[in-house]
Design a protein around this motif. Structure first.
Motif, PDB file in Angstrom:
ATOM      1  N   GLU A   6      34.363   9.505  40.587  1.00 50.40           N
ATOM      2  CA  GLU A   6      35.776   9.611  40.228  1.00 50.40           C
ATOM      3  C   GLU A   6      36.603   9.488  41.502  1.00 50.40           C
ATOM      4  N   ILE A   7      37.612   8.650  41.449  1.00 52.04           N
ATOM      5  CA  ILE A   7      38.467   8.380  42.592  1.00 52.04           C
ATOM      6  C   ILE A   7      39.868   8.870  42.250  1.00 52.04           C
ATOM      7  N   GLU A   8      40.350   9.834  43.002  1.00 47.31           N
ATOM      8  CA  GLU A   8      41.686  10.378  42.747  1.00 47.31           C
ATOM      9  C   GLU A   8      42.764   9.388  43.179  1.00 47.31           C
ATOM     10  N   ALA A   9      43.825   9.355  42.416  1.00 44.92           N
ATOM     11  CA  ALA A   9      44.979   8.548  42.805  1.00 44.92           C
ATOM     12  C   ALA A   9      45.665   9.211  43.994  1.00 44.92           C
ATOM     13  N   GLN A  10      46.213   8.409  44.850  1.00 47.75           N
ATOM     14  CA  GLN A  10      46.933   8.916  46.013  1.00 47.75           C
ATOM     15  C   GLN A  10      48.426   8.877  45.732  1.00 47.75           C
ATOM     16  N   PRO A  11      49.139   9.916  46.120  1.00 47.71           N
ATOM     17  CA  PRO A  11      50.587   9.915  45.889  1.00 47.71           C
ATOM     18  C   PRO A  11      51.273   8.808  46.688  1.00 47.71           C
ATOM     19  N   VAL A  12      52.265   8.219  46.078  1.00 47.06           N
ATOM     20  CA  VAL A  12      53.014   7.133  46.708  1.00 47.06           C
ATOM     21  C   VAL A  12      54.477   7.546  46.748  1.00 47.06           C
TER      22      VAL A  12
END
Length: 93
Positions: free
Chosen positions: A77-83
Motif C-alpha cells: 500500500e502506497i500512501e498519497a502525499q499531500p500536495v
C-alpha cells in the motif's frame, strides 16, 4: 465507446503489468467482466491474475494512494502525499 470486452481481454492477453484507477476498476467489474462474481477490488485483482498472464497490477486510488499487487500474493500500500499547489493534472495518472 472506445472499448469493449473483446478489446480489453485481447489487450490483457499480451500484458504483464496493468495500471488501473478506481473508475477503471469499476468498469472492469461492472461491464467488462459483468458475468463474473467480482465484488471487491481484491476479487478483481485475483480474477485478473488467474485469467491472464499479468505479473503486476497497480490500482491507483486518488487521494487514498495506491496498492501494488504481484502474482506471488505480495502487495504494497502506497500512501498519497499531500500536495499544496496543483498546476496541471494532465498525465498525472
Amino acid at each position: 465507446d472506445y472499448y469493449n470486452a473483446d478489446i480489453i481481454e485481447n489487450l490483457f492477453i499480451y500484458s504483464t503489468f496493468l495500471k488501473i484507477n478506481q473508475e477503471e476498476a469499476l468498469i472492469l467489474k461492472n461491464e467488462i467482466f459483468a458475468g463474473q462474481p467480482i465484488y471487491s477490488d481484491e476479487e478483481l485483482i485475483e480474477f485478473l491474475f488467474e485469467n491472464f498472464k499479468l505479473e503486476h497490477v497497480l490500482l491507483t486510488k486518488a487521494e487514498k494512494g495506491a496498492i501494488w499487487y504481484a502474482t506471488d500474493a505480495r502487495q504494497i500500500e502506497i500512501e498519497a502525499q499531500p500536495v499544496s499547489l496543483i498546476v496541471d493534472t494532465v498525465g498525472a495518472g
